[in-house]
Design an enzyme around this catalytic site. Structure first.
Site, PDB file in Angstrom:
ATOM      1  N   HIS A 291       0.825  -1.217   0.000  1.00  0.00           N
ATOM      2  CA  HIS A 291       0.000   0.000   0.000  1.00  0.00           C
ATOM      3  C   HIS A 291       0.860   1.268   0.000  1.00  0.00           C
ATOM      4  O   HIS A 291       0.517   2.265   0.644  1.00  0.00           O
ATOM      5  CB  HIS A 291      -0.959   0.032   1.193  1.00  0.00           C
TER       6      HIS A 291
ATOM      7  N   ASN B   8     -10.322  -2.677   2.702  1.00  0.00           N
ATOM      8  CA  ASN B   8     -10.080  -2.667   1.263  1.00  0.00           C
ATOM      9  C   ASN B   8     -11.383  -2.367   0.529  1.00  0.00           C
ATOM     10  O   ASN B   8     -12.451  -2.344   1.131  1.00  0.00           O
ATOM     11  CB  ASN B   8      -9.567  -4.039   0.805  1.00  0.00           C
TER      12      ASN B   8
HETATM   13  C1  HEM Z   1      -2.160 -11.050   7.927  1.00  0.00           C
HETATM   14  C2  HEM Z   1      -2.542 -10.264   6.968  1.00  0.00           C
HETATM   15  C3  HEM Z   1      -1.947  -8.898   6.739  1.00  0.00           C
HETATM   16  C4  HEM Z   1      -0.738  -8.384   7.069  1.00  0.00           C
HETATM   17  C5  HEM Z   1       0.398  -9.088   7.801  1.00  0.00           C
HETATM   18  C6  HEM Z   1      -0.697  -7.023   6.597  1.00  0.00           C
HETATM   19  C7  HEM Z   1       0.376  -6.168   6.712  1.00  0.00           C
HETATM   20  C8  HEM Z   1       0.417  -4.872   6.271  1.00  0.00           C
HETATM   21  C9  HEM Z   1       1.540  -3.994   6.380  1.00  0.00           C
HETATM   22  C10 HEM Z   1       2.888  -4.390   6.964  1.00  0.00           C
HETATM   23  C11 HEM Z   1       1.177  -2.800   5.871  1.00  0.00           C
HETATM   24  C12 HEM Z   1       2.038  -1.551   5.748  1.00  0.00           C
HETATM   25  C13 HEM Z   1       1.641  -0.582   6.810  1.00  0.00           C
HETATM   26  C14 HEM Z   1       2.462   0.677   6.807  1.00  0.00           C
HETATM   27  O1  HEM Z   1       3.658   0.628   6.535  1.00  0.00           O
HETATM   28  O2  HEM Z   1       1.876   1.736   7.140  1.00  0.00           O
HETATM   29  C15 HEM Z   1      -0.183  -2.903   5.457  1.00  0.00           C
HETATM   30  C16 HEM Z   1      -0.917  -1.877   4.930  1.00  0.00           C
HETATM   31  C17 HEM Z   1      -2.246  -1.968   4.657  1.00  0.00           C
HETATM   32  N1  HEM Z   1      -3.028  -3.094   4.729  1.00  0.00           N
HETATM   33 FE1  HEM Z   1      -2.479  -4.898   5.373  1.00  0.00          FE
HETATM   34  N2  HEM Z   1      -1.889  -6.724   6.003  1.00  0.00           N
HETATM   35  C18 HEM Z   1      -2.676  -7.845   6.065  1.00  0.00           C
HETATM   36  C19 HEM Z   1      -3.944  -7.986   5.581  1.00  0.00           C
HETATM   37  C20 HEM Z   1      -4.717  -6.967   5.138  1.00  0.00           C
HETATM   38  C21 HEM Z   1      -6.125  -7.054   4.850  1.00  0.00           C
HETATM   39  C22 HEM Z   1      -6.981  -8.325   4.963  1.00  0.00           C
HETATM   40  C23 HEM Z   1      -6.522  -5.814   4.487  1.00  0.00           C
HETATM   41  C24 HEM Z   1      -7.890  -5.359   4.125  1.00  0.00           C
HETATM   42  C25 HEM Z   1      -8.905  -5.610   4.905  1.00  0.00           C
HETATM   43  C26 HEM Z   1      -5.374  -4.932   4.548  1.00  0.00           C
HETATM   44  C27 HEM Z   1      -5.396  -3.577   4.279  1.00  0.00           C
HETATM   45  C28 HEM Z   1      -4.309  -2.751   4.359  1.00  0.00           C
HETATM   46  C29 HEM Z   1      -4.346  -1.341   4.046  1.00  0.00           C
HETATM   47  C30 HEM Z   1      -5.558  -0.550   3.601  1.00  0.00           C
HETATM   48  C31 HEM Z   1      -3.053  -0.853   4.240  1.00  0.00           C
HETATM   49  C32 HEM Z   1      -2.592   0.565   4.005  1.00  0.00           C
HETATM   50  C33 HEM Z   1      -2.782   1.414   5.243  1.00  0.00           C
HETATM   51  C34 HEM Z   1      -2.396   2.844   4.930  1.00  0.00           C
HETATM   52  O3  HEM Z   1      -3.082   3.464   4.093  1.00  0.00           O
HETATM   53  O4  HEM Z   1      -1.414   3.342   5.511  1.00  0.00           O
HETATM   54  N3  HEM Z   1      -4.291  -5.667   4.946  1.00  0.00           N
HETATM   55  N4  HEM Z   1      -0.634  -4.189   5.694  1.00  0.00           N
END
Ligand code: HEM
Length: 491
Positions: free
Chosen positions: A65, A138
Site C-alpha cells: 500500500h 479494502n
Molecule cells: C495477515 C494479513 C496482513 C498483514 C500481515 C498485513 C500487513 C500490512 C503492512 C505491513 C502494511 C504496511 C503498513 C504501513 O507501513 O503503514 C499494510 C498496509 C495496509 N493493509 Fe495490510 N496486512 C494484512 C492484511 C490486510 C487485509 C486483509 C486488508 C484489508 C482488509 C489490509 C489492508 C491494508 C491497508 C488498507 C493498508 C494501508 C494502510 C495505509 O493506508 O497506511 N491488509 N498491511
C-alpha cells in the site's frame, strides 16, 4: 520566555533564513570555499546541514500500500446503535468524530500509476474521545487467503519478480493455484471493479469479522461496510490505459480537486452483525476472510456517514507518516479471525520499523484526547515531560486506572495447533457471484482469465488446476476458459 513553549512548526517562523538551530543564514546561494574557485570548507555547517537533511528526506515506503492519497473530514452517527455497542463515538445520532482516511493501491511503489488492476486500500483513523480507532479495510469484501502465515507469500507472489522487477502473472497464478480459497477474491479482482475509476467511487469493507460489545457485555460479530453516496464506478482496460498514460496520479488528483471544489466525497457506514451463538449455522466459517455474509439473512444496518471535506496540508506529514495500527476502542474489538489476529501484530511492528518507536507522537497519529502512561524516551521522542515518577504504582502519583471497559468473557479452550479452517466451501460464493452478472460482464471476466492463464511461463499443470477451480465454481465458466486455452477441463 519558556523555551519549551515553542514547538518546531512552520507557524513559528522567522522572516529570514536560519539553520535548524536558529542561527541566521545570511547567504543561501553559495558554498563556503577557499578563495573564489577553491574547495569547499568542512566548516560550512550551513551547507553540510542542508545537504544532510536533503539526503535523509525519504523514509522507507510502506511494504504494501505504498501508493496512496489521504484526506480529512468527519464521521457522523446517523442511526442509534447504542444497543449494539458502547463505543463512545457511536453513542447517539448526531455525534461527530474527526477522521483521516488514506486510500491506496496495494502492490506497487510509492509513485506507481493509480490505474492498475489491484485491490484498493480504504483505511480510516477515527480520532475518538477514547483514543484512536483504525478501520483498515479494502474495496473488496474478501481476501485471497485466510491464514496470516501466508500474507508475506501472497504479497511476494504479487510483487514484481525479484530478478526482473516486473509483476508477472505466472508467479501469482502459481502461488494461488495452491489456494482454491482465492477464487472468490478473483471474482472481484478480475471483475470490472478491479480498477476503480478513482477513490471516491468505490466501496470499502473491513473484510474481517470484528466484535461489538454493548454496555451489558453482549458480544456480536460484526462486519463493516462503506457505501459511496456517488455510486461505484470502474474503468475498463482501454480507459485505464488512456487515463494512466496521461496522468499517473489521476485518483489522487480527483480526490484533491473534488474536495478543493467543495464536492465532498461521502460514504455511508453499515454494520452487518451475527450472533456468535449462530456461527455454526452457515456452510462457511464466519471468521474466514475469503467469505462474505449473506445480506438477505444478515442485513446491512445503517450507522453513520463519513464526509471528507478537508485536504491534507502536507503530503509527507499526513500521508507518508500516517500510520495505521489496528487500534480498537472500548465497544469494538477483534474476533479470532486468523488474519485479523496476525494484523494486530503486523501493523504496530511495521510502524516501529518505518517511523520509529515514537510514531504515535507524530501529530497525524497522536490521539486527540488526553493520554498518559509511563512509556517514555526512545528515538525521536519530542514529548516534554517533567514528572519525577515514571513507574507504577506509586504513592506520589495520583494517576489511576481508566474505568473498566466491557470485554468478552468467552471461554477460550483448545489444543495448541497449526491447522486450516475446516469449512472450506471455496467455490460457491464466487460461482454465485459470476452467475449474477450480465453476459457482457461475464465475458470480460473470462477474457481476463484467458489472458492471465496464457502467460507462457505457466505450466500445463497449473492451467489445468485453474480450469478445475473455475469449473467447480461454474461449469460453463470452466468450459469457456478451457476451450479458449485449448485445455481439457478435469475436476
Ligand atoms: C495477515 C494479513 C496482513 C498483514 C500481515 C498485513 C500487513 C500490512 C503492512 C505491513 C502494511 C504496511 C503498513 C504501513 O507501513 O503503514 C499494510 C498496509 C495496509 N493493509 Fe495490510 N496486512 C494484512 C492484511 C490486510 C487485509 C486483509 C486488508 C484489508 C482488509 C489490509 C489492508 C491494508 C491497508 C488498507 C493498508 C494501508 C494502510 C495505509 O493506508 O497506511 N491488509 N498491511
Amino acid at each position: 520566555m519558556d523555551p519549551y513553549k515553542y514547538r518546531p512548526s512552520s507557524a513559528f517562523n522567522t522572516p529570514f533564513w536560519t539553520t535548524n538551530s536558529g542561527n541566521p543564514v545570511w547567504n543561501n546561494n553559495s558554498v563556503l570555499t577557499v578563495g573564489n574557485r577553491g574547495p569547499i570548507l568542512l566548516e560550512d555547517y550551513q551547507f553540510v546541514e542542508k545537504i544532510a537533511n536533503f539526503d535523509r528526506e525519504r523514509i522507507p515506503e510502506r511494504v504494501v500500500h505504498a501508493r496512496g492519497a489521504s484526506a480529512k473530514g468527519f464521521f457522523e452517527v446517523t442511526h442509534d446503535v447504542s444497543h449494539l455497542t458502547c463505543a463512545d463515538f457511536l453513542r447517539a445520532p448526531g455525534v461527530q468524530t474527526p477522521v483521516i482516511v488514506r486510500f491506496s493501491t496495494v502492490i506497487h511503489e510509492r509513485g506507481s500509476p493509480e490505474t492498475i488492476r489491484d485491490p484498493r486500500g480504504f483505511a480510516t483513523k477515527f480520532y475518538t474521545r477514547e483514543g484512536n480507532f483504525d478501520l483498515v479495510g479494502n474495496n473488496f469484501p474478501v481476501f485471497f487467503i485466510r491464514d496470516a502465515m501466508k500474507f508475506p507469500d501472497v504479497i511476494h507472489a504479487f510483487k514484481p519478480n525479484p530478478k526482473s522487477n516486473v509483476q508477472e502473472n505466472w508467479r501469482i497464478l502459481d502461488y494461488l493455484s495452491h489456494h482454491p480459497e482465492s477464487f472468490n477474491t478473483f471474482t472481484w479482482f478480475y471483475d470490472d471493479v478491479g480498477i476503480p475509476v478513482n477513490y471516491r467511487h468505490m466501496e470499502g469493507f473491513g473484510v474481517h469479522t470484528y466484535t461489538l460489545l454493548n454496555k451489558a457485555g453482549k458480544v456480536l460479530y460484526v462486519k463493516f461496510h462503506w457505501k459511496p453516496t456517488c455510486g461505484v464506478k470502474s474503468l475498463l482496460e482501454e480507459e485505464a490505459i488512456r487515463i494512466g498514460g496521461t496522468n499517473h496520479s489521476h485518483a489522487t488528483q480527483d480526490l484533491y480537486d473534488s474536495i478543493a471544489a467543495g464536492n465532498y466525497p461521502e460514504w455511508k457506514l453499515y454494520f452487518q452483525t451475527m450472533d456468535p451463538d449462530h456461527e455454526d449455522n452457515f456452510d462457511f466459517d464466519p471468521l474466514d476472510t475469503t467469505k462474505t455474509w449473506p445480506e438477505d439473512i444478515l442485513p446491512l444496518q445503517p450507522v453513520g456517514r463519513l464526509v471528507l471535506n478537508k485536504n491534507i496540508d502536507n503530503f509527507f506529514a499526513e500521508n507518508e507518516m500516517l500510520a495505521f495500527s489496528m487500534h480498537v476502542v472500548p465497544g469494538i474489538s477483534y474476533s479470532n479471525d486468523k488474519m485479523l489476529q496476525g494484523r494486530i501484530f503486523a501493523y504496530a511492528d511495521t510502524q516501529r520499523h518505518r517511523l520509529g518507536p515514537n510514531y504515535l507522537q507524530l501529530p497525524v497519529n497522536a490521539p486527540k484526547c488526553a493520554h498518559h502512561n509511563n512509556h517514555h524516551d526512545g528515538f525521536m521522542n519530542f514529548m516534554h515531560r517533567d514528572e519525577e515518577v515514571n513507574y507504577f504504582p506509586s504513592r506520589f502519583d495520583p494517576v489511576r486506572h481508566a474505568e473498566r471497559v466491557p470485554m468478552s468473557n468467552a471461554i477460550i479452550n483448545g489444543r495448541r495447533e497449526r491447522s486450516v479452517i475446516e469449512k472450506e466451501n471455496n467455490f460457491k460464493e464466487g460461482g454465485d457471484r459470476y452467475r449474477s452478472w450480465a453476459p457482457d460482464r461475464q465475458e470480460r471476466f473470462i477474457k481476463r482469465w484467458v489472458e492471465a492463464l496464457s502467460d507462457p511461463r505457466l505450466t500445463h499443470e497449473i492451467r489445468s488446476i485453474w480450469i478445475s477451480y473455475l469449473t467447480q465454481a461454474d461449469r460453463s465458466l470452466g468450459q469457456k476458459v478451457a476451450s479458449r486455452l485449448n485445455v481439457r477441463p478435469s475436476i
